[in-house]
Design a protein around this motif. Structure first.
Motif, PDB file in Angstrom:
ATOM      1  N   ARG A 203      -2.977  19.205  16.269  1.00 18.26           N
ATOM      2  CA  ARG A 203      -1.849  19.231  16.881  1.00 18.26           C
ATOM      3  C   ARG A 203      -1.676  20.762  17.310  1.00 18.26           C
ATOM      4  O   ARG A 203      -1.066  20.788  18.381  1.00 18.26           O
ATOM      5  N   ASP A 204      -2.112  21.774  16.813  1.00 22.38           N
ATOM      6  CA  ASP A 204      -2.089  23.115  17.130  1.00 22.38           C
ATOM      7  C   ASP A 204      -2.953  23.557  18.223  1.00 22.38           C
ATOM      8  O   ASP A 204      -2.521  24.223  19.091  1.00 22.38           O
ATOM      9  N   ASP A 207      -4.388  20.226  23.323  1.00 21.41           N
ATOM     10  CA  ASP A 207      -3.213  20.016  24.172  1.00 21.41           C
ATOM     11  C   ASP A 207      -3.739  20.191  25.881  1.00 21.41           C
ATOM     12  O   ASP A 207      -4.880  20.718  25.824  1.00 21.41           O
ATOM     13  N   GLU A 237       2.151  11.105  22.004  1.00 22.08           N
ATOM     14  CA  GLU A 237       2.404  12.388  21.445  1.00 22.08           C
ATOM     15  C   GLU A 237       2.933  13.298  22.689  1.00 22.08           C
ATOM     16  O   GLU A 237       2.183  13.533  23.794  1.00 22.08           O
ATOM     17  N   GLU A 238       4.156  13.968  22.601  1.00 20.01           N
ATOM     18  CA  GLU A 238       4.696  14.681  23.430  1.00 20.01           C
ATOM     19  C   GLU A 238       4.103  15.913  24.226  1.00 20.01           C
ATOM     20  O   GLU A 238       4.064  16.266  25.275  1.00 20.01           O
ATOM     21  N   ARG A 239       3.294  16.330  23.036  1.00 21.02           N
ATOM     22  CA  ARG A 239       2.472  17.869  23.455  1.00 21.02           C
ATOM     23  C   ARG A 239       1.396  17.508  24.610  1.00 21.02           C
ATOM     24  O   ARG A 239       1.130  18.479  25.340  1.00 21.02           O
ATOM     25  N   TRP A 240       1.206  16.099  24.782  1.00 22.92           N
ATOM     26  CA  TRP A 240       0.284  15.849  25.846  1.00 22.92           C
ATOM     27  C   TRP A 240       0.824  15.507  27.206  1.00 22.92           C
ATOM     28  O   TRP A 240       0.094  15.430  28.452  1.00 22.92           O
ATOM     29  N   ARG A 246       5.565  22.584  26.839  1.00 28.83           N
ATOM     30  CA  ARG A 246       5.154  22.534  25.394  1.00 28.83           C
ATOM     31  C   ARG A 246       6.124  23.514  24.586  1.00 28.83           C
ATOM     32  O   ARG A 246       6.439  23.218  23.536  1.00 28.83           O
ATOM     33  N   THR A 247       6.113  24.653  25.131  1.00 28.66           N
ATOM     34  CA  THR A 247       6.865  25.952  24.375  1.00 28.66           C
ATOM     35  C   THR A 247       7.841  26.314  25.283  1.00 28.66           C
ATOM     36  O   THR A 247       7.868  26.332  26.544  1.00 28.66           O
TER      37      THR A 247
END
Length: 461
Positions: A203-204, A207, A237-240, A246-247
């Protein structure tokens, strides 16, 4: 002299005609990069999903991430084991039903998931690969199954003297550097790995900003971009999601900002202060021998001179090492020299497999041939032969869509420039005798590390 094709991160679109085909590149605001090389006569295409994260990026030093060593290799296995849409069997059959050649690889600075398929099955391959990379569930039961599988893989490597010698050689030459760690982990780190740490690594580190998608062969660039973006935006997964920053930092850079992940942070590799001999005792009729020193980083301007020197020293059956060690004296069946280059470190080595009582003589001959190159350089005939060897082997490799797909990715994830065959050969042809001698002297004068694996008690080392 022709210049390489540059891949600047702030250029959203690029198209270059090359050798009858076309190389195109799209950099999405999310940092996702997609590169294609259209080969007009091809009826197949190789697609790779490359994540710019390798074994060197595992957080060995973090007290808040226990059990994280080996995460990269674990993920390579686990991403084939299920998503919300497909279980492991359905992933396997999605490739088998179209006759795909598919696999994955973990390296020190990247991980790749790829498939080679006929052109009619291109979209199915993209869908399966994107689903695996973006939607893995890292099932706990599968995690434990793969722990045993990886331990068996490491056990198989531990029975191979060449693998043992290679791992130990990297560990010794690049001592203290993240690149010196084994790619697959060790039995101890794999047994200690836990699902939470691997999930956190996934997850970290996975992406759009770390993802590079490359394809070569019968590929339509615009269609590939459309398919990849649709697949990532459909991820659970929203990060994709490429339409969502994402940040907060990334959002602050604006919709047009390129957020591609930078190259690996620089870490110094400390050369050995004195020659070092490492003996690994194993029952065997042969010693697997490696000797060498830290080499050149990727992009070092000396790499073309090194390529010419390496070809003459140990690049084929006519090379000096092969002729002196095998043909004239029968001391080894196999001997060669090689180089490995990474973002902030490199390695040069000589390999030979010989009977234990012949090992010392092989080491001495290897040193002598390297010293001769440093003192006298190479002959004109050797120069021409080396140039022809490099040209021929490179041209033959580029007949394959898989090689071209990998070339795009390594150029993008590396120095951000692509040397096509003609441009590369121009650089090799321009190498001077003084440059070759200087490269040879660099290694001849370095304290060489020697790793010997086998019945070392009989070697006299």
């Amino acid at each position: 002299m022709r210049e390489p094709i540059l891949f600047p991160l702030d250029l959203p679109e690029l198209a270059v005609e090359l050798g009858g085909g076309t190389i195109r590149r799209t950099v999405h605001p999310s940092g996702l990069r997609i590169l294609t090389e259209h080969m007009p006569a091809a009826r197949s295409v190789t697609i790779g999903f490359w994540v710019g994260i390798g074994s060197r990026d595992e957080q060995a030093e973090r007290s808040d991430a226990p059990g994280s060593l080996g995460s990269t290799h674990f993920l390579e296995h686990l991403l084939f084991k299920g998503t919300p849409r497909r279980d492991a069997y359905e992933i396997a059959t999605s490739f088998d039903r179209i006759g795909a050649e598919h696999n994955a690889l973990t390296a020190k600075e990247y991980t790749c998931y790829y498939a080679k398929v006929r052109d009619a099955d291109f979209e199915q391959a993209v869908d399966s690969l994107a689903d695996m990379v973006a939607n893995s569930v890292l099932d706990p039961a599968e995690f434990e199954n793969e722990r045993d599988v990886i331990l068996e893989e490491l056990a198989m490597a531990a029975d191979d003297l060449g693998d043992v010698a290679s791992e130990r050689f990297f560990e010794e030459v690049l001592a203290g550097h993240p690149l010196g760690r084994p790619i697959g982990g060790t039995p101890e780190t794999i047994r200690a790995a836990n699902r939470d740490a691997v999930d956190r690594h996934y997850r970290d580190r996975y992406d759009p900003s770390t993802l590079v998608v490359t394809a070569a062969g019968a590929v339509d660039h615009d269609r590939l971009v459309e398919l990849v973006l649709a697949a990532l935006n459909a991820s659970h997964e929203e990060r994709w999601h490429t339409d969502t920053a994402r940040t907060p930092e990334r959002r602050a850079r604006g919709a047009e900002a390129v957020a591609a992940a930078p190259a690996a942070a620089s870490v110094s590799a400390t050369p050995a202060a004195a020659p070092n001999i490492v003996k690994v005792e194993r029952p065997s009729e042969q010693i697997n021998l490696l000797l060498g020193a830290p080499g050149f980083v990727a992009g070092d301007p000396r790499r073309f001179a090194f390529g010419m020197m390496n070809s003459v020293l140990g690049g084929g059956m006519s090379s000096r090492l092969f002729q002196e060690i095998r043909e004239k004296r029968g001391l080894a069946y196999t001997t060669y020299s090689f180089g490995a280059s990474y973002s902030d470190a490199g390695l040069f080595g000589i390999f030979a497999g010989s009977a234990p009582e012949k090992t010392a003589q092989v080491i001495e001959l290897s040193r002598e041939e390297l010293a001769k190159l440093a003192a006298d350089g190479i002959t004109e005939e050797e120069f021409e032969r080396s140039l022809g060897q490099i040209a021929g082997s490179s041209a033959l490799a580029l007949e394959d869509t898989e090689t071209r797909m990998g070339r795009l990715a390594r150029a993008e994830l590396g120095a951000g420039e692509l040397y096509d065959l003609d441009t590369s050969l121009d650089r090799f042809a321009a190498v001077t005798q003084d440059e070759i001698k200087a490269v040879a002297a660099h290694f001849a004068n370095a304290p060489l590390t020697v790793v010997a694996v086998g019945d070392t008690a009989r070697s006299g080392l």
